[in-house]
Design an enzyme around this catalytic site. Sequence first.
Site, PDB file in Angstrom:
ATOM      1  N   GLU A  86      61.339  77.482   9.797  1.00 15.53           N
ATOM      2  CA  GLU A  86      61.283  77.509   8.324  1.00 15.53           C
ATOM      3  C   GLU A  86      62.611  77.945   7.698  1.00 15.53           C
ATOM      4  OE1 GLU A  86      58.954  78.620  10.333  1.00 15.53           O
ATOM      5  OE2 GLU A  86      56.935  78.428   9.514  1.00 15.53           O
ATOM      6  N   LYS A 119      48.563  98.646  18.388  1.00 14.03           N
ATOM      7  CA  LYS A 119      48.307  99.866  17.634  1.00 14.03           C
ATOM      8  C   LYS A 119      47.495 100.819  18.503  1.00 14.03           C
ATOM      9  CE  LYS A 119      47.781 101.001  12.837  1.00 14.03           C
ATOM     10  NZ  LYS A 119      47.234 100.673  11.550  1.00 14.03           N
ATOM     11  N   TRP A 143      52.243 102.631  16.298  1.00 10.64           N
ATOM     12  CA  TRP A 143      52.610 101.272  16.680  1.00 10.64           C
ATOM     13  C   TRP A 143      53.470 101.285  17.936  1.00 10.64           C
ATOM     14  CZ3 TRP A 143      50.935  97.240  13.502  1.00 10.64           C
ATOM     15  CH2 TRP A 143      50.388  97.640  12.275  1.00 10.64           C
ATOM     16  N   THR A 148      56.503  73.254  12.905  1.00 12.62           N
ATOM     17  CA  THR A 148      56.496  74.567  13.552  1.00 12.62           C
ATOM     18  C   THR A 148      55.607  74.507  14.791  1.00 12.62           C
ATOM     19  OG1 THR A 148      54.603  75.249  12.261  1.00 12.62           O
ATOM     20  CG2 THR A 148      56.754  75.769  11.363  1.00 12.62           C
TER      21      THR A 148
HETATM   22  P1  AMP Z   1      60.375  79.089  15.712  1.00 13.90           P
HETATM   23  O1  AMP Z   1      60.076  78.700  14.345  1.00 13.90           O
HETATM   24  O2  AMP Z   1      59.575  78.340  16.739  1.00 13.90           O
HETATM   25  O3  AMP Z   1      61.840  79.010  15.991  1.00 13.90           O
HETATM   26  O4  AMP Z   1      59.933  80.611  15.895  1.00 13.90           O
HETATM   27  C1  AMP Z   1      60.434  81.619  15.063  1.00 13.90           C
HETATM   28  C2  AMP Z   1      60.028  82.952  15.591  1.00 13.90           C
HETATM   29  O5  AMP Z   1      60.642  83.209  16.865  1.00 13.90           O
HETATM   30  C3  AMP Z   1      60.477  84.121  14.739  1.00 13.90           C
HETATM   31  O6  AMP Z   1      59.646  84.324  13.624  1.00 13.90           O
HETATM   32  C4  AMP Z   1      60.436  85.265  15.728  1.00 13.90           C
HETATM   33  O7  AMP Z   1      59.132  85.768  15.916  1.00 13.90           O
HETATM   34  C5  AMP Z   1      60.856  84.603  17.020  1.00 13.90           C
HETATM   35  N1  AMP Z   1      62.290  84.854  17.270  1.00 13.90           N
HETATM   36  C6  AMP Z   1      63.331  84.045  17.032  1.00 13.90           C
HETATM   37  N2  AMP Z   1      64.484  84.631  17.413  1.00 13.90           N
HETATM   38  C7  AMP Z   1      64.168  85.857  17.886  1.00 13.90           C
HETATM   39  C8  AMP Z   1      64.919  86.963  18.410  1.00 13.90           C
HETATM   40  N3  AMP Z   1      66.230  86.913  18.566  1.00 13.90           N
HETATM   41  N4  AMP Z   1      64.235  88.071  18.760  1.00 13.90           N
HETATM   42  C9  AMP Z   1      62.890  88.147  18.624  1.00 13.90           C
HETATM   43  N5  AMP Z   1      62.134  87.146  18.155  1.00 13.90           N
HETATM   44  C10 AMP Z   1      62.758  86.012  17.780  1.00 13.90           C
END
Ligand code: AMP
Length: 546
Positions: A331, A443, A448, A186
């Site tokens: 994940e 906040k 929010w 990650t």
């Molecule tokens: P990663 O594991 O690097 O792919 O990051 C995952 C995170 O990216 C998610 O938990 C979200 O916070 C963000 N994310 C992925 N797709 C979107 C989306 N379409 N809109 C908003 N946030 C997103």
Amino acid sequence: MLGLMQNQPLLISSLIEFAERHHSDGEIVSRRVEGDIHRYFYKDLAIRSRQVANALDALTIGFSERVATLAWNGYRHMEIYFGVSGSGRVLHTLNPRLHPDQVVWIANHAEDQVLCFDASFLAIVQAVHARCTTIKHYVMLCDADKLPQDTGIPNLISYEAWIGRQSSDYTWPVFDENSASSMCYTSGTTGNPKAALYSHRSTVLHAYAAALPDVMNLSARDSVLPVVPMFHVNAWGIPYSAALTGCKLVFPGPALDGKSVYDLLESEKVTFAAGVPTVWQMLLGHMQANGLRFSTLNRTVIGGSACPPAMINAFNDDYGIDVLHAWGMTEMSPLGTLCTLKNKHLLLSKEEQMKIRLKQGRAIYGMDMKIIDEAGKELPHDGKAFGDLLVKGPWIVAEYFKQSEEASAKSPLVDGWFPTGDVATIDPDGYMQITDRSKDVIKSGGEWISSIDIENIAVAHPAVAMAACVGVYHPKWDERPIIAVVKKPGSDVSREALIAFYEGKTAKWQIPDDVVFVDAIPLGATGKMLKNKLRETLKDYKLPQN
Ligand code: AMP
């Protein structure tokens, strides 16, 4: 009583075997690091994947041992995908955009044995190899006569020499479908990165689901361009779903600028493309500046961060392209939701449809989700209540790689559900909308404010290229939003004009208190805005006195 059906484990090798038998002449086109275009077919991919498997046998790399890559999207990377996992080893895609120290930490943590890398990443490998304590073999993805001399990298061999001396006869081994197949770390914005360790079963199930009509709708009639890197959650699973459907694959290599992507979309008659918003921003910019049109593209999946409405509008209205907004995580293999309309939405006005399209979408079968409040109580699906988003399903992590070895380790799951760290609403039709990362929510006076909403409005302004909203301390309201803005080259907008632009587009108390113009917004290795970094650079910032 058990069912009386054949019990065949879901293995990644079955995907490449299927593609070879039933889509042998399906085309795979790659723009190479070398600068030229390479073409071949699924049958060639299968043959060379078997040579990779034999080459790993020759190096005596054991079952479940990790084989790492530092590579762009291309045919050789795809061969390694299938050769490594198909033969029972674990593919570890390293992210070349990380700092070399992080690459070292991750490679050592994964205990990588082999590193296969593109020529463009030679300098990274030279900078890290002495500190990568487990890697015994280095393979540069190039022809034998292109291998540079005196690199200082021990046991360096060219990929073509490495697999070229191997037979293409190889029988894919059959083993437990729950065996590990690949891993991806990650982004690790806090603490050390953690690895999701995918299995053959999770990967094959995810590949099936990704191809469904309300997901990516992939078929043998498609020409597919994954701009999303193969080093970021397996290019959203597209290499596997491609083998499953026999679609034509078009790999962009290292050239992700607007012109290069546009040229490839047109020359290879691409019908479907996938990527993060920043890539599409560059493509749209190039097309607008040069008055270009798409001739074959009909849909694109955009995810990884929130897709601004201005981008959906540009694709939809200006070019007639369907935008599928997607949400997921490393994940989660990564797909969780995709936004496609239901039958009952088809007669709605464009504006009403847009309200739905902006959401992150509906759950894909295999992935369930719920939102909970601070006390852990499930919240209603009314499109209004928002809370922490939790997910579960067979392609979602149960625990992180090596987590059980840590003394302080505790399961990442809460009652069997994985907390995503996102805050969201779910409407009565099941459409989920992310309002924020839980740590980015603002906040103000006990209410929010969604930073994503505030950013979406800013980027709809014609002079704004990128915008990030963060909360800053306020003595009365606790926090107030401000917006950091990067202007488009050659465009201008004043602080006052941008604040006035918010009028009528959001509640008055949600309008940012200030605009800070910046040259760039810090981005992480997967193209996401690093708000922690931005907050750090703004640490001496003081809100204007009103
Ligand atoms: P990663 O594991 O690097 O792919 O990051 C995952 C995170 O990216 C998610 O938990 C979200 O916070 C963000 N994310 C992925 N797709 C979107 C989306 N379409 N809109 C908003 N946030 C997103």
